[in-house]
Design a protein around this motif. Structure first.
Motif, PDB file in Angstrom:
ATOM      1  N   THR A   1       0.818  -1.214   0.000  1.00 25.76           N
ATOM      2  CA  THR A   1       0.000   0.000   0.000  1.00 25.76           C
ATOM      3  C   THR A   1       0.853   1.266   0.000  1.00 25.76           C
ATOM      4  O   THR A   1       0.802   2.048   0.957  1.00 25.76           O
ATOM      5  N   PRO A   2       1.644   1.506  -1.036  1.00 25.91           N
ATOM      6  CA  PRO A   2       2.406   2.760  -1.078  1.00 25.91           C
ATOM      7  C   PRO A   2       1.470   3.953  -1.203  1.00 25.91           C
ATOM      8  O   PRO A   2       0.504   3.919  -1.961  1.00 25.91           O
ATOM      9  N   PHE A   3       1.746   5.010  -0.446  1.00 32.17           N
ATOM     10  CA  PHE A   3       0.888   6.195  -0.513  1.00 32.17           C
ATOM     11  C   PHE A   3       1.336   7.137  -1.628  1.00 32.17           C
ATOM     12  O   PHE A   3       0.666   8.116  -1.912  1.00 32.17           O
ATOM     13  N   ILE A   4       2.475   6.837  -2.236  1.00 31.03           N
ATOM     14  CA  ILE A   4       2.939   7.575  -3.416  1.00 31.03           C
ATOM     15  C   ILE A   4       3.001   6.600  -4.571  1.00 31.03           C
ATOM     16  O   ILE A   4       3.556   5.506  -4.435  1.00 31.03           O
ATOM     17  N   TRP A   5       2.415   6.975  -5.707  1.00 26.04           N
ATOM     18  CA  TRP A   5       2.432   6.106  -6.882  1.00 26.04           C
ATOM     19  C   TRP A   5       3.363   6.679  -7.940  1.00 26.04           C
ATOM     20  O   TRP A   5       3.441   7.894  -8.127  1.00 26.04           O
ATOM     21  N   HIS A   6       4.032   5.762  -8.638  1.00 24.76           N
ATOM     22  CA  HIS A   6       4.860   6.143  -9.780  1.00 24.76           C
ATOM     23  C   HIS A   6       4.112   5.719 -11.043  1.00 24.76           C
ATOM     24  O   HIS A   6       3.923   4.534 -11.290  1.00 24.76           O
ATOM     25  N   LEU A   7       3.646   6.689 -11.816  1.00 23.02           N
ATOM     26  CA  LEU A   7       2.955   6.408 -13.074  1.00 23.02           C
ATOM     27  C   LEU A   7       3.917   6.688 -14.218  1.00 23.02           C
ATOM     28  O   LEU A   7       4.467   7.787 -14.314  1.00 23.02           O
ATOM     29  N   THR A   8       4.119   5.706 -15.073  1.00 19.71           N
ATOM     30  CA  THR A   8       5.092   5.865 -16.155  1.00 19.71           C
ATOM     31  C   THR A   8       4.569   5.267 -17.449  1.00 19.71           C
ATOM     32  O   THR A   8       3.843   4.259 -17.432  1.00 19.71           O
ATOM     33  N   SER A   9       4.942   5.895 -18.564  1.00 20.85           N
ATOM     34  CA  SER A   9       4.552   5.361 -19.875  1.00 20.85           C
ATOM     35  C   SER A   9       5.445   4.200 -20.276  1.00 20.85           C
ATOM     36  O   SER A   9       5.087   3.414 -21.155  1.00 20.85           O
TER      37      SER A   9
ATOM     38  N   PHE B   1       6.575   9.708 -20.606  1.00 26.59           N
ATOM     39  CA  PHE B   1       5.991  10.478 -19.514  1.00 26.59           C
ATOM     40  C   PHE B   1       6.206   9.724 -18.210  1.00 26.59           C
ATOM     41  O   PHE B   1       6.063   8.502 -18.150  1.00 26.59           O
ATOM     42  N   ASP B   2       6.544  10.454 -17.161  1.00 26.86           N
ATOM     43  CA  ASP B   2       6.747   9.903 -15.813  1.00 26.86           C
ATOM     44  C   ASP B   2       6.259  10.916 -14.803  1.00 26.86           C
ATOM     45  O   ASP B   2       6.530  12.115 -14.948  1.00 26.86           O
ATOM     46  N   CYS B   3       5.562  10.435 -13.777  1.00 27.96           N
ATOM     47  CA  CYS B   3       5.165  11.354 -12.699  1.00 27.96           C
ATOM     48  C   CYS B   3       4.962  10.583 -11.409  1.00 27.96           C
ATOM     49  O   CYS B   3       4.836   9.360 -11.402  1.00 27.96           O
ATOM     50  N   TYR B   4       4.936  11.312 -10.305  1.00 26.23           N
ATOM     51  CA  TYR B   4       4.524  10.779  -9.009  1.00 26.23           C
ATOM     52  C   TYR B   4       3.196  11.430  -8.643  1.00 26.23           C
ATOM     53  O   TYR B   4       2.974  12.628  -8.911  1.00 26.23           O
ATOM     54  N   VAL B   5       2.321  10.632  -8.020  1.00 24.84           N
ATOM     55  CA  VAL B   5       1.050  11.171  -7.525  1.00 24.84           C
ATOM     56  C   VAL B   5       0.869  10.723  -6.076  1.00 24.84           C
ATOM     57  O   VAL B   5       1.450   9.728  -5.645  1.00 24.84           O
ATOM     58  N   ILE B   6       0.061  11.471  -5.331  1.00 27.66           N
ATOM     59  CA  ILE B   6      -0.225  11.140  -3.932  1.00 27.66           C
ATOM     60  C   ILE B   6      -1.647  10.601  -3.846  1.00 27.66           C
ATOM     61  O   ILE B   6      -2.571  11.155  -4.448  1.00 27.66           O
ATOM     62  N   ILE B   7      -1.836   9.496  -3.125  1.00 31.54           N
ATOM     63  CA  ILE B   7      -3.158   8.847  -3.130  1.00 31.54           C
ATOM     64  C   ILE B   7      -4.218   9.703  -2.436  1.00 31.54           C
ATOM     65  O   ILE B   7      -5.398   9.594  -2.734  1.00 31.54           O
ATOM     66  N   TYR B   8      -3.800  10.585  -1.514  1.00 29.78           N
ATOM     67  CA  TYR B   8      -4.775  11.374  -0.765  1.00 29.78           C
ATOM     68  C   TYR B   8      -5.516  12.367  -1.663  1.00 29.78           C
ATOM     69  O   TYR B   8      -6.613  12.819  -1.323  1.00 29.78           O
ATOM     70  N   LYS B   9      -4.924  12.730  -2.783  1.00 28.61           N
ATOM     71  CA  LYS B   9      -5.552  13.704  -3.688  1.00 28.61           C
ATOM     72  C   LYS B   9      -6.042  13.057  -4.978  1.00 28.61           C
ATOM     73  O   LYS B   9      -6.572  13.745  -5.847  1.00 28.61           O
ATOM     74  N   TRP B  10      -5.850  11.764  -5.109  1.00 31.43           N
ATOM     75  CA  TRP B  10      -6.148  11.108  -6.375  1.00 31.43           C
ATOM     76  C   TRP B  10      -7.653  10.932  -6.562  1.00 31.43           C
ATOM     77  O   TRP B  10      -8.390  10.678  -5.624  1.00 31.43           O
ATOM     78  N   SER B  11      -8.110  11.097  -7.805  1.00 24.69           N
ATOM     79  CA  SER B  11      -9.529  10.922  -8.135  1.00 24.69           C
ATOM     80  C   SER B  11      -9.644  10.758  -9.645  1.00 24.69           C
ATOM     81  O   SER B  11      -8.671  10.904 -10.388  1.00 24.69           O
ATOM     82  N   ARG B  12     -10.839  10.488 -10.098  1.00 25.17           N
ATOM     83  CA  ARG B  12     -11.083  10.380 -11.547  1.00 25.17           C
ATOM     84  C   ARG B  12     -10.772  11.715 -12.235  1.00 25.17           C
ATOM     85  O   ARG B  12     -10.198  11.745 -13.333  1.00 25.17           O
ATOM     86  N   ASP B  13     -11.111  12.799 -11.580  1.00 24.28           N
ATOM     87  CA  ASP B  13     -10.817  14.120 -12.166  1.00 24.28           C
ATOM     88  C   ASP B  13      -9.317  14.320 -12.346  1.00 24.28           C
ATOM     89  O   ASP B  13      -8.875  14.896 -13.348  1.00 24.28           O
ATOM     90  N   LYS B  14      -8.529  13.846 -11.372  1.00 27.27           N
ATOM     91  CA  LYS B  14      -7.079  13.982 -11.484  1.00 27.27           C
ATOM     92  C   LYS B  14      -6.542  13.123 -12.626  1.00 27.27           C
ATOM     93  O   LYS B  14      -5.566  13.488 -13.293  1.00 27.27           O
TER      94      LYS B  14
END
Length: 734
Positions: free
Chosen positions: A654-662, A668-681
């Motif tokens: 259960t990492p609270f930070i995700w690494h999204l990569t193409s 494309f590469d980014c980090y996202v935080i689960i506390y702010k994540w949503s369909r809109d994001k």
């Protein structure tokens, strides 16, 4: 017709012979029966066993147990029964009826407690803890003979040692592995475990009842409805803690305090019955039911609910809680607990049977205060770890006056080792006091320590290490006092507080002089400290050295264990990135340039400066991490964080930070935080960040159209692959 008559006659003779075999009374019945648990019985076998072996004595637990009863039925009144099978029948409560039958209906002539066999004495590939024995069907007043081959003996020497013990018995020579016991004494301990090796004085401690005679509420925790794992949340997953309550589920071996990682919805526990809820909300001690290292008891705070994978004693007052915690973490408790159930699967029922001797008030207060200090210290240590709800600050930020990060981490190790040494000293004092309360003979104490090991906090010290430790101890004493009283809120008067007693104990430790060679041998192992279950306690046990010595010698070296340092650096980085992502408007930060925002690497550098680090300290962070920071962020951080947070093997990472990569080309590469994540994001990731990155790559592609250099061609090839990755990434998002 003749053939048929011959066939019928043959089968009739076989049936008569078989019937004679089954009904004849024999002089001896012997068996190495099949070992099959009742849960593995087939339908027909289960029905047969339940019909014939479940009452009046419960022999249906395992198939080998039914053979005990059947062999008993085979022999005449003066016959003998000889068996060999696993040793579980000797101790586990579910075999209580089997033991009762053997004690009341037979005489145990001799029993060999063989223990674990790794040399295939019982057949190729068979690995088990075995016992073999001889029973007389007739009763006798003679003592039974017991041979202990389990204690301090490698498997390859067991046969030799048994023959030696047998010869000594015949020639009337003393042998430490031979015990004689009047069979009626096996009844003194509740549920009749075959504990044959303790003295009569020790056995008498069981006659007054166990823990259950003094503490009514001893049980496993609550069973979650349905698929219970879906309700669990780690503390770092929770956005609104008001909707959740703490939940303890065992976890790794850990005494005094900790493993408080899980939470469950309040709405779920609100559905508990009032009786269960009130018991769960109270004070108490808890331990996981399964551990290869043995049970480790911890404080259960009020308003913490416990899982059915735990054993618990729910207690009314704090002083009782702390004393009980000290007792259950003592050598005697561990020894008896393992006697009552030597398997890794402990039960609350076994806990109830542990003999409990009421202490005098001063003894209770001293042990309770020592336990409370241990709890306080473990809370301080938890405050430095990102996985703990108590987390306050990273060890990388320890000793902020230092200009060097490695120096800070080394200082933290020295501080942590000092605190853990204090816990181990407290444990040594507790063990000493519990021995006094139980009034054990020197022989019984030696027996316990032979099995459980010496208290490492009571081992000899070198004079210089003791002096240095006491000097350092005086420097942190106010912090310990404040942390102890403040963390639990218990009343205390100065004469009950045990710091002076601790100092007296340390001053009274025997002195040992270590040669330079002996010390160098131990110091050579320091780089492996904290690795692979090699914490301070394990290190001291393996080297049979007082932790005061280890603390002092480690402090004087320049050794900084690299693996632990890298883990602390990773935790610090995770906390830093979490803070950066939480401050970001949408919690999405690219790792690649020209993607609609300042890249993460630049933000990390700025955050370092904001935290008071210099550029030189930031530049040196690579050496602490063990890899260059850009490489670590792109290739290692997400996996390292995920593994670090994987605290229960049956729960998902259960990492609270995700690494999204193409992909590998880093289109494309980014980090996202689960506390702010949503369909809109997710939609914003596609419409803003990917569009910026894609447009920038296309513009660069246009700039290179007329450039035919080798470098330009390589860059054009890479951009082509990156754009292809981005197209595929868009499809995944859609």
């Amino acid at each position: 017709q003749t053939k048929n008559n011959t066939f019928i006659s043959s089968k009739t003779r076989d049936a008569i012979t078989f019937l004679e075999l089954l009904t004849t009374q024999y002089d001896v019945a012997t068996a190495n029966p099949p070992y099959t648990d009742s849960s593995d019985f087939g339908k027909d076998l289960k029905a047969f066993i339940d019909d014939n072996y479940k009452t009046p004595f419960k022999f249906h637990i395992n198939l080998y147990a039914t053979f005990i009863k059947r062999c008993y039925e085979f022999v005449r009144d003066d016959g003998k029964i000889a068996m060999i099978h696993p040793h579980t029948f000797m101790f586990i409560k579910s075999f209580e009826d089997v033991r009762k039958f053997m004690i009341e209906k037979t005489h145990i002539d001799s029993m060999v407690d063989f223990g674990l066999d790794r040399v295939n004495l019982f057949g190729a590939g068979i690995l088990l803890d075995a016992t073999f024995y001889i029973l007389s069907k007739s009763q006798s007043n003679q003592d039974g003979l017991y041979f202990n081959l389990t204690t301090n003996l490698q498997e390859k020497f067991k046969k030799e040692k048994f023959i030696e013990a047998l010869n000594d018995l015949i020639t009337e020579k003393e042998n430490e592995r031979v015990y004689k016991l009047t069979q009626s004494k096996l009844k003194i301990i509740k549920s009749f475990p075959f504990i044959y090796w303790i003295s009569d004085e020790f056995r008498a401690k069981f006659d007054g009842g166990g823990l259950s005679g003094n503490f009514e509420n001893i049980s496993v925790g609550m069973q979650m409805p349905g698929n219970n794992e879906k309700y669990f949340r780690f503390s770092w997953e929770i956005k609104n803690e008001n909707d959740f309550t703490n939940y303890a589920k065992g976890g790794a071996y850990n005494k005094w305090y900790g493993n408080n990682w899980l939470m469950v919805p309040i709405l779920l526990v609100d559905n508990l019955s009032l009786e269960v809820a009130e018991k769960q909300k109270g004070f108490g001690v808890t331990s996981g039911r399964q551990s290869s290292k043995g049970s480790s008891f911890r404080l259960k705070n009020s308003n913490t609910f416990v899982d059915n994978g735990t054993m618990n004693v729910f207690v009314e007052t704090q002083i009782e809680t702390f004393y009980l915690l000290g007792f259950l973490n003592s050598k005697i408790s561990s020894y008896v607990f393992n006697c009552l159930n030597p398997t890794v699967n402990k039960q609350a029922g076994d806990l109830k049977r542990i003999p409990f001797v009421l202490p005098k008030k001063l003894q209770e207060n001293l042990i309770a205060n020592l336990a409370e200090i241990a709890i306080s210290i473990k809370k301080i240590i938890c405050s430095f770890s990102i996985i703990e709800p108590d987390f306050l600050i990273s060890p990388v930020q320890f000793l902020t006056s230092s200009s060097d990060i490695k120096t800070r981490i080394k200082a933290f190790f020295n501080y942590e080792n000092h605190l853990l040494t204090q816990v181990l000293i407290n444990e040594a004092i507790i063990n000493e006091k519990i021995f006094e309360i139980y009034e054990l003979t020197p022989e019984d104490i030696a027996m316990v320590l032979t099995k459980e090991g010496e208290s490492i906090g009571g081992l000899p010290v070198c004079e210089e290490a003791r002096a240095a430790y006491l000097e350092f101890n005086n420097a942190v004493r106010p912090e310990l006092v404040e942390g102890c009283g403040g963390s639990t809120g218990s009343p205390r008067t100065e004469d009950l507080f045990p710091l002076n007693h601790i100092q007296e104990f340390i001053n009274a430790l025997p002195v040992q002089t270590f040669t330079a060679e002996e010390r160098q041998k131990i110091e050579a192992e320091f780089p492996a400290l904290y690795q692979n279950n090699n914490d301070l306690e394990a290190f001291c046990i393996r080297h049979a050295v007082n932790p005061i010595n280890v603390w002092a010698w480690f402090k004087q070296t320049n050794v900084i264990p690299k693996q632990r340092m890298a883990n602390l650096a990773m935790e610090f980085l995770a906390d830093l990135i979490r803070e950066i992502l939480m401050e970001d408007e949408d919690g999405i930060i690219p790792l690649v340039p020209n993607a609609g925002g300042k890249v993460l690497l630049d933000r990390i550098e700025a955050k370092f400066i904001e935290k008071g680090f210099s550029l030189a300290q930031y530049s040196s962070f690579d050496s602490v991490l063990g890899k260059p920071l850009p490489e670590y962020l792109n290739k290692h951080f997400f996996a390292a964080l995920s593994d670090h947070l994987n605290l229960f093997m049956y729960l998902p990472k259960t990492p609270f930070i995700w690494h999204l990569t193409s992909g590998e080309q880093q289109g494309f590469d980014c980090y996202v935080i689960i506390y702010k994540w949503s369909r809109d994001k997710l939609m914003r990731l596609r419409s803003v960040y990917l569009e910026h990155r894609e447009r920038a790559l296309m513009n660069r592609q246009s700039d290179l159209v007329n450039n035919d250099s080798a470098d330009a061609q390589n860059e054009k090839d890479k951009i082509f692959k990156q754009l292809k990755e981005i197209e595929a990434f868009k499809v995944k998002i859609d």
